[in-house]
Motif scaffolding. Structure first.
Motif, mmCIF file in Angstrom:
data_model
loop_
_atom_site.group_PDB
_atom_site.id
_atom_site.type_symbol
_atom_site.label_atom_id
_atom_site.label_comp_id
_atom_site.label_asym_id
_atom_site.label_seq_id
_atom_site.Cartn_x
_atom_site.Cartn_y
_atom_site.Cartn_z
ATOM 1 N N LYS A 78 -14.282 41.371 -21.775
ATOM 2 C CA LYS A 78 -13.033 41.356 -22.528
ATOM 3 C C LYS A 78 -11.852 40.989 -21.625
ATOM 4 N N ILE A 79 -11.898 41.408 -20.367
ATOM 5 C CA ILE A 79 -10.833 41.023 -19.430
ATOM 6 C C ILE A 79 -10.817 39.507 -19.292
ATOM 7 N N GLN A 80 -11.996 38.914 -19.105
ATOM 8 C CA GLN A 80 -12.074 37.451 -18.964
ATOM 9 C C GLN A 80 -11.629 36.746 -20.239
ATOM 10 N N ALA A 81 -11.925 37.337 -21.382
ATOM 11 C CA ALA A 81 -11.564 36.716 -22.658
ATOM 12 C C ALA A 81 -10.103 36.959 -23.023
ATOM 13 N N GLY A 82 -9.435 37.878 -22.286
ATOM 14 C CA GLY A 82 -8.035 38.167 -22.586
ATOM 15 C C GLY A 82 -7.850 39.157 -23.719
ATOM 16 N N THR A 83 -8.906 39.891 -24.078
ATOM 17 C CA THR A 83 -8.810 40.849 -25.182
ATOM 18 C C THR A 83 -8.933 42.297 -24.723
ATOM 19 N N TYR A 84 -8.968 42.515 -23.415
ATOM 20 C CA TYR A 84 -9.112 43.865 -22.885
ATOM 21 C C TYR A 84 -7.856 44.684 -23.171
ATOM 22 N N VAL A 86 -7.146 46.114 -26.057
ATOM 23 C CA VAL A 86 -6.790 46.082 -27.469
ATOM 24 C C VAL A 86 -7.787 46.968 -28.222
ATOM 25 N N CYS A 87 -7.284 47.912 -28.983
ATOM 26 C CA CYS A 87 -8.122 48.833 -29.745
ATOM 27 C C CYS A 87 -8.935 48.053 -30.773
ATOM 28 N N GLU A 88 -10.245 48.267 -30.775
ATOM 29 C CA GLU A 88 -11.114 47.562 -31.712
ATOM 30 C C GLU A 88 -11.045 48.136 -33.121
ATOM 31 N N ILE A 94 -4.061 49.656 -26.279
ATOM 32 C CA ILE A 94 -4.425 51.000 -25.827
ATOM 33 C C ILE A 94 -3.500 51.367 -24.668
ATOM 34 N N GLU A 95 -3.071 52.625 -24.634
ATOM 35 C CA GLU A 95 -2.156 53.083 -23.590
ATOM 36 C C GLU A 95 -2.819 52.942 -22.214
ATOM 37 N N TYR A 96 -2.020 52.542 -21.235
ATOM 38 C CA TYR A 96 -2.496 52.357 -19.870
ATOM 39 C C TYR A 96 -3.114 53.651 -19.320
ATOM 40 N N GLU A 97 -2.504 54.787 -19.629
ATOM 41 C CA GLU A 97 -3.014 56.072 -19.138
ATOM 42 C C GLU A 97 -4.427 56.336 -19.653
ATOM 43 N N ARG A 98 -4.697 55.993 -20.906
ATOM 44 C CA ARG A 98 -6.046 56.175 -21.465
ATOM 45 C C ARG A 98 -7.031 55.235 -20.771
ATOM 46 N N LEU A 99 -6.606 54.009 -20.532
ATOM 47 C CA LEU A 99 -7.479 53.055 -19.846
ATOM 48 C C LEU A 99 -7.749 53.491 -18.408
ATOM 49 N N LEU A 100 -6.768 54.124 -17.774
ATOM 50 C CA LEU A 100 -7.006 54.656 -16.427
ATOM 51 C C LEU A 100 -8.059 55.764 -16.467
ATOM 52 N N ALA A 101 -8.019 56.590 -17.492
ATOM 53 C CA ALA A 101 -8.961 57.700 -17.616
ATOM 54 C C ALA A 101 -10.359 57.215 -17.992
ATOM 55 N N ILE A 102 -10.432 56.288 -18.926
ATOM 56 C CA ILE A 102 -11.713 55.749 -19.401
ATOM 57 C C ILE A 102 -11.555 54.229 -19.499
ATOM 58 N N TYR A 107 -11.165 52.090 -27.786
ATOM 59 C CA TYR A 107 -10.269 52.607 -28.820
ATOM 60 C C TYR A 107 -9.179 53.506 -28.244
ATOM 61 N N HIS A 108 -8.075 53.636 -29.016
ATOM 62 C CA HIS A 108 -7.105 54.707 -28.789
ATOM 63 C C HIS A 108 -7.847 56.023 -29.018
ATOM 64 N N ALA A 109 -7.295 57.120 -28.522
ATOM 65 C CA ALA A 109 -7.934 58.429 -28.727
ATOM 66 C C ALA A 109 -8.057 58.748 -30.222
ATOM 67 N N VAL A 110 -6.986 58.559 -30.976
ATOM 68 C CA VAL A 110 -7.007 58.859 -32.410
ATOM 69 C C VAL A 110 -7.954 57.918 -33.142
#
Length: 147
Positions: A78-84, A86-88, A94-102, A107-110
């Motif tokens: 997804k990083i290579q495709a430019g879609t990383y 983005v909540c599916e 998706i918040e940067y803090e969530r991406l840092l954690a996981i 997806y977003h947490a909710v």
């Protein structure tokens, strides 16, 4: 939206986690191999039971780790495709803090909770073992029998 610096940090974290999991998976395979060799040697039933249980635990660990490795590979694609990032589920970032954690999250947490309720979240489900072998599993050694 992620900045190029944030994306770089997340890509490095994904690659580091993937390498760490692959190394751990290799160690698990080595341990399983040693256990397999020990099971071949005559021992008492308690030793064989403990080694069999340990083997099952290691199998579950390696299956979970392989699931995460596949999710990491998907995130790297997804990083290579430019879609990383983005909540599916909702299509928002998706918040940067969530991406840092996981960093392999989709997806977003909710949204993850909503998607899970709807049964669309890819999740690792460990095999169920309740002390009996599944019907499709065969015992291949004469000195080990079902209880």
């Amino acid at each position: 939206m992620l900045t190029p610096e944030q994306l770089k940090v997340l890509k490095e974290r994904l690659e580091e986690e993937r390498a760490k999991l692959l190394e751990r998976f290799r160690k698990i395979e080595d341990t399983q191999s040693r256990i397999g060799e020990q099971i071949r040697e005559p021992g008492d039933q308690e030793d064989i039971g403990q080694m069999t249980y340990t083997q099952e635990v290691l199998d579950n660990l390696s299956a979970r780790e392989m699931f995460i490795i596949r999710e990491i590979d998907y995130a790297l694609q997804k990083i290579q495709a430019g879609t990383y990032g983005v909540c599916e589920y909702c299509g928002e970032y998706i918040e940067y803090e969530r991406l840092l954690a996981i960093p392999w999250t989709r997806y977003h947490a909710v949204c993850a909770e909503k998607a899970e309720e709807e049964g669309i979240v890819p999740t690792y489900t460990p095999p169920i073992f309740e002390g009996t072998l599944p019907e499709e599993m065969e015992i291949q050694r004469e000195d080990i029998t079902e209880a």
